[in-house]
Structure formats: C-alpha cells, structure tokens
Design a protein around this motif. Structure first.
Motif, short mmCIF file in Angstrom:
data_model
loop_
_atom_site.label_atom_id
_atom_site.label_comp_id
_atom_site.label_asym_id
_atom_site.label_seq_id
_atom_site.Cartn_x
_atom_site.Cartn_y
_atom_site.Cartn_z
N LEU A 1 1.05 -1.41 0.10
CA LEU A 1 -0.23 -0.38 0.34
C LEU A 1 0.82 1.41 -0.13
CD1 LEU A 1 -2.98 -0.87 2.44
CD2 LEU A 1 -2.78 -1.47 0.19
N LEU A 2 2.13 0.99 0.45
CA LEU A 2 2.85 2.22 0.44
C LEU A 2 3.40 3.35 -0.30
CD1 LEU A 2 5.68 0.53 2.90
CD2 LEU A 2 3.71 1.98 3.38
N ILE B 1 17.75 -9.27 8.62
CA ILE B 1 17.55 -9.25 7.22
C ILE B 1 17.23 -10.08 6.82
CG2 ILE B 1 19.86 -9.56 5.11
CD1 ILE B 1 21.63 -8.74 8.03
N ASP B 2 16.87 -11.12 6.60
CA ASP B 2 15.86 -12.49 6.05
C ASP B 2 14.28 -11.89 5.68
OD1 ASP B 2 18.15 -14.06 5.37
OD2 ASP B 2 17.44 -15.26 7.44
N LEU B 3 13.91 -10.94 7.68
CA LEU B 3 13.15 -10.61 6.94
C LEU B 3 12.88 -8.90 5.98
CD1 LEU B 3 12.27 -9.83 10.73
CD2 LEU B 3 11.20 -11.22 9.20
N ALA B 4 13.38 -8.35 5.82
CA ALA B 4 13.63 -7.60 4.88
C ALA B 4 13.51 -7.79 3.93
CB ALA B 4 14.72 -6.53 5.42
N GLY B 5 14.62 -8.66 3.49
CA GLY B 5 14.92 -9.56 2.22
C GLY B 5 13.35 -10.02 1.44
N GLN B 6 12.67 -10.33 3.11
CA GLN B 6 11.45 -11.35 2.22
C GLN B 6 10.06 -10.09 1.89
OE1 GLN B 6 10.07 -14.48 4.39
NE2 GLN B 6 11.36 -13.96 5.80
N ILE B 7 10.83 -9.17 2.41
CA ILE B 7 9.22 -7.65 2.70
C ILE B 7 9.69 -7.76 1.00
CG2 ILE B 7 8.76 -5.87 2.53
CD1 ILE B 7 9.19 -6.65 5.59
N ARG B 8 11.16 -7.61 0.39
CA ARG B 8 11.58 -6.39 -0.61
C ARG B 8 11.26 -7.62 -1.64
NH1 ARG B 8 15.71 -6.50 -4.46
NH2 ARG B 8 16.30 -4.56 -5.17
N LYS B 9 10.87 -8.98 -1.61
CA LYS B 9 10.90 -9.43 -2.66
C LYS B 9 9.27 -9.43 -2.98
CE LYS B 9 11.30 -14.40 -3.78
NZ LYS B 9 11.85 -16.36 -2.96
N GLU B 10 8.48 -9.75 -1.76
CA GLU B 10 6.49 -9.65 -1.96
C GLU B 10 6.99 -8.00 -2.99
OE1 GLU B 10 3.69 -11.16 -1.00
OE2 GLU B 10 5.67 -13.04 -0.74
N ILE B 11 7.53 -6.88 -2.74
CA ILE B 11 7.46 -6.28 -3.16
C ILE B 11 7.32 -5.88 -4.59
CG2 ILE B 11 8.27 -3.84 -3.53
CD1 ILE B 11 8.23 -3.56 -0.49
N HIS B 12 9.07 -6.33 -5.26
CA HIS B 12 8.75 -6.20 -6.58
C HIS B 12 7.81 -7.53 -7.31
CE1 HIS B 12 12.53 -4.62 -7.44
NE2 HIS B 12 12.37 -4.49 -5.73
N THR C 1 8.10 -0.88 -7.12
CA THR C 1 9.81 -0.65 -6.68
C THR C 1 9.93 0.45 -5.13
OG1 THR C 1 9.27 2.07 -8.00
CG2 THR C 1 9.65 -0.01 -9.20
N THR C 2 9.03 0.26 -4.07
CA THR C 2 9.48 1.22 -3.00
C THR C 2 10.64 -0.34 -2.09
OG1 THR C 2 7.00 0.67 -2.55
CG2 THR C 2 8.73 0.86 -0.48
N LEU C 3 11.99 1.13 -2.75
CA LEU C 3 12.86 0.62 -1.60
C LEU C 3 13.33 0.19 0.14
CD1 LEU C 3 14.67 3.60 -2.82
CD2 LEU C 3 14.98 1.95 -4.12
N VAL C 4 13.66 -0.91 0.31
CA VAL C 4 13.80 -1.41 1.52
C VAL C 4 15.22 -1.20 1.89
CG1 VAL C 4 13.42 -3.91 1.99
CG2 VAL C 4 11.89 -2.89 0.79
N GLY C 5 14.99 -1.37 3.24
CA GLY C 5 16.61 -1.67 4.20
C GLY C 5 16.46 -2.17 5.13
N ALA C 6 17.53 -2.85 5.31
CA ALA C 6 17.70 -4.43 6.34
C ALA C 6 18.62 -3.41 7.84
CB ALA C 6 18.68 -4.89 5.41
N VAL C 7 18.22 -3.49 8.40
CA VAL C 7 19.05 -3.26 9.81
C VAL C 7 19.46 -4.95 10.79
CG1 VAL C 7 16.80 -2.75 10.94
CG2 VAL C 7 19.09 -1.80 11.25
#
Length: 440
Positions: A317-318, A347-358, A363-369
């Motif tokens: 939705l972002l 980092i794995d959580l970020a990766g899963q969310i980025r994969k869903e976005i794409h 193209t929402t950018l994703v940051g890992a922390v």
C-alpha cells in the motif's frame, strides 16, 4: 549561535570566524566501475542522492533538555552536533536523527529530542538546523525520525533504569508525565511490561488521534525547513503507531481499531499528511517492525498479532501513500515476544518483504537493519540492488536482501566503519582533507 552564511569554503557566523570547513569528499572515487560494490554506489530517492548505501540508524541519546519550562526543552545540543557530525565526517551517506517526538508526551523520556514548537526561532528548530548545517558541510545527507512513544513514554534514561532503582518510570519530580501516557487502548492490562516499571496508558480519544496526525505533518514541515533531507516515520518497536497496527495492543472499537484496514488507518493518515506537508522531492521513509514475534504465543491466540503477512499487505500500500523507503526492523511491542537473534534474523525479513514488493511490480526501496558488523556481509545484503550490478546478480543467482543498510550500535563501536569497509572491499575513497595524512 546567531545567524550564519555558507560559502564554498565552509559555514561562517555572520561577521565571525569560520565555524567549520566544507567538504565535498566522495565515498567512492569510481562509482561506475563494474567492480564497485552496490554498497558504495549512489542511491537516488526522489531529489536526494545518497553517496553510498550506508545509513546511520536513529539512536536515542537521552541528552536533550528535560525541563518543560526551559525554552530549550527537547532541543538538540552541542552533544548531538558532535555525535551525529562525526558520522558525516567519516563517510556515512545518510545520518538519521534519533526518534524526535511530535508532541511533548510522545517522548520516551524527558531527555528525548522533540519538534513540536512552531516557528524558526524555537530552540528545537535551531538545534536541528545546526546539525543539518554541519552534516551538509561534510558532504552527507541528514534525516530525522519523527515519533510518538505512546505507552512506552515517561521513562527515565536507560542507564538510570538499570542502576538498581527497579523502575523505569519517570514521575513529575524528574519532569515525567504519568497522567498523560497514552495508547490506542488504556488500563493496567496495556502496560508495556508488567511490574512497577512502566505507567499504565490511558486510551486516546478519536479527536486526539486525529491531532497526532496533524502533529506529524507539522513536525515534518518544520524539519524540512530546518534543512532535513529525509523524513522517517517511526511505526516500529512498540511505539504508538506500531501499537495501533497490532491487534495485541489495539482493542479500539472506533475507526482506528478492529479490522486490518482500521488498524493501519493511523499510519495511512500520518504518511499521507506528512507527504502532503513536505516538498515533492523529499524522500519519505517508514520504519516498521515486520513482526511482533508473538506467533504461537498465548497472548496473541485470541486477537492475533502483527506478523510478516501483515507487513506484506502494508508494504504493497505504500506507493499510494507516497512512501519511498521501508525500513524493516522487528519486535518491541509486547513483553511476551520470542526472538532468537542471529546474524540475518532481521535481514531475512527485509529480504522477504523486498521480494513481495517486487513480485507485486512495485519499486518501494527496502532497508535492512540489525547485527550488521562486517564489510563482506554488508556487501552481500545490497549487492545487485542497482541496475549496474543487477545483471551480474541474476547470472550468479544472488538475490539482494535490501537496497540500503542501516546500522546503529556498530557506528558507536566504529564511527569510521565506512572507511574500514571501503578498505576491506578494495573501494578507493577520498577523505576529508584534514584526515589525509592518516589514510594509507
């Protein structure tokens, strides 16, 4: 500090001496070289270009003026100029100012920073402006995290809480506000941690929630006017916006509670209001906890919790809210959370969310922390996230987990981490001219 002017050589007080020299040093001398890791390539977000993809995450310092009768209450100080400024000197692409409250009762502690006073003459505005001026003079970008602590508010500094007092509560004697600790739901059952450590929140009225939306927008507008390049909305770690997102902490029956659509309404309204209040070229970040870490826990058995699937739904939705960058953290919303930290757990959580976005064609950018300490592992997180290295990653089968990385405690241990990482990854960098004799 008085009025200042900027020149090619630096920042000067009007009629006074040079306050600090301007730097235009780059974190990578050859960003287009195919051997340059994505980590050290520029990242353009709207009109802002980060010289690399290393971001200093917000870190509360509990070092602002606490006295509400002082004109400097909540204002950043010389400490913050030194603390945040040296990350800029040493190469970070973006430094994000600590959680900054949009209302007085939105501070975690009386010693937190805030930006709720209107006008450019307030000490809150001037403090942010000083930090922004210095960071810009060193060739970096500056962001601010706007926040409201909700039920986690009115606490003492963490080193005081851990000193043996047995409580984290800040009462009126140390400038606390126990009667005005708030949350989506109220009462003893909604204390963040049971025992004599935190205050019970009172439930916000609907009109108070609507005022919080306006407060975020006002603070964002002031921040940009003070020189801030990037706005981040804090909706993670069990603070107010996260409390609204999760059914564990949100038991409301008005338009802000119940269904998923109602529980995300506050984040939706805050993001939309902030986007409307800032220039179109200013990037907007959102930090979330990807999960409450309450899966299969009794506390969530009846109501459910905020989980990874919820984050997938929100992430998609972002774009409609004008959010450019999703900063993915986790936890912090309930004492019953079960977290087993390991090197890549967030980092794995970020990766899963980025994969869903794409996968959704977005193209929402994703940051890992989280637990990012070594140069090579940092390189792997972002490698292939830019066009120049995407083809190489497809061939190798490597999938980037994020478009940028955020680091906090590692910068407290190693303020010069960017320079060390560049050396470890064989990335040639330029440095501040004053440091030239020390770099080999």
């Amino acid at each position: 500090m008085g009025s200042t002017s900027q020149s090619a050589r630096g920042i000067k007080a009007q009629g006074g001496p040079l306050l600090y020299p301007r730097q235009q040093w780059r974190c990578c001398l050859h960003p287009q070289d195919p051997n340059t890791p994505t980590l050290f390539r520029p990242l353009k977000i709207r009109d802002v270009v980060l010289k690399n993809r290393v971001i200093v995450a917000p870190m509360c310092m509990y070092s602002a003026e606490p006295d509400p009768s002082s004109p400097a209450v909540g204002a950043l100080t010389d400490y913050h100029v030194a603390h945040l400024g040296h990350f800029a000197i040493k190469g970070a692409g973006l430094i994000i100012i600590e959680a900054t409250a949009v209302q007085p009762n939105g501070r975690i502690s009386p010693y937190d920073s805030g930006l709720w006073k209107d006008g450019h003459e307030s000490e809150q505005f001037k403090g942010i402006q000083r930090v922004a001026n210095f960071v810009h003079s060193q060739g970096a970008k500056i962001g601010i995290q706007l926040a409201h602590a909700g039920r986690k508010a009115s606490t003492v500094e963490p080193w005081v809480a851990s000193s043996g007092s047995g409580t984290a509560k800040a009462d009126e004697s140390v400038f606390g506000w126990p009667a005005d600790v708030v949350g989506p739901s109220g009462g003893e059952e909604h204390i963040w941690s049971q025992g004599d450590k935190f205050w019970p929140p009172r439930e916000l009225r609907t009109d108070e929630v609507e005022e919080i939306v306006r407060a975020f927008a006002r603070s964002a507008k002031l921040a940009v006017e003070a020189g801030i390049d990037v706005i981040e909305i804090h909706a993670a770690h069990g603070y107010l916006l996260h409390q609204f997102l999760s059914p564990v902490t949100n038991r409301r029956t008005d338009k802000y509670g119940g269904s998923f659509e109602n529980r995300i309404r506050l984040v939706h309204e805050v993001a939309s209001a902030v986007r409307a209040a800032i220039p179109v070229g200013t990037p907007l970040f959102l930090r979330i906890s990807a999960t409450d870490w309450l899966e299969n826990q009794p506390v969530a058995a009846e109501t459910g919790s905020w989980d990874l699937e919820s984050s997938f739904q929100l992430a998609k939705l972002l774009p409609g809210l004008g959010v450019d960058f999703l900063d993915v953290s986790s936890g912090g919303n309930h004492a019953a959370q079960k977290i087993e930290p390991h090197t890549n757990y967030q980092i794995d959580l970020a990766g899963q969310i980025r994969k869903e976005i794409h996968a959704a064609g977005q193209t929402t950018l994703v940051g890992a922390v989280g637990l990012i300490t070594e140069a090579e592992s940092a390189r792997e997180i972002t490698q292939g996230a830019d066009e120049a290295s995407a083809a190489e990653s497809m061939i190798s089968g490597h999938s980037p987990k994020a478009d940028a990385l955020l680091m906090a405690r590692q910068f407290l241990r190693e303020p010069e981490w960017v320079l060390k990482a560049a050396k470890a990854l064989n990335v040639p960098v330029s440095v501040p001219v004053q440091f030239g004799r020390a770099i080999v």
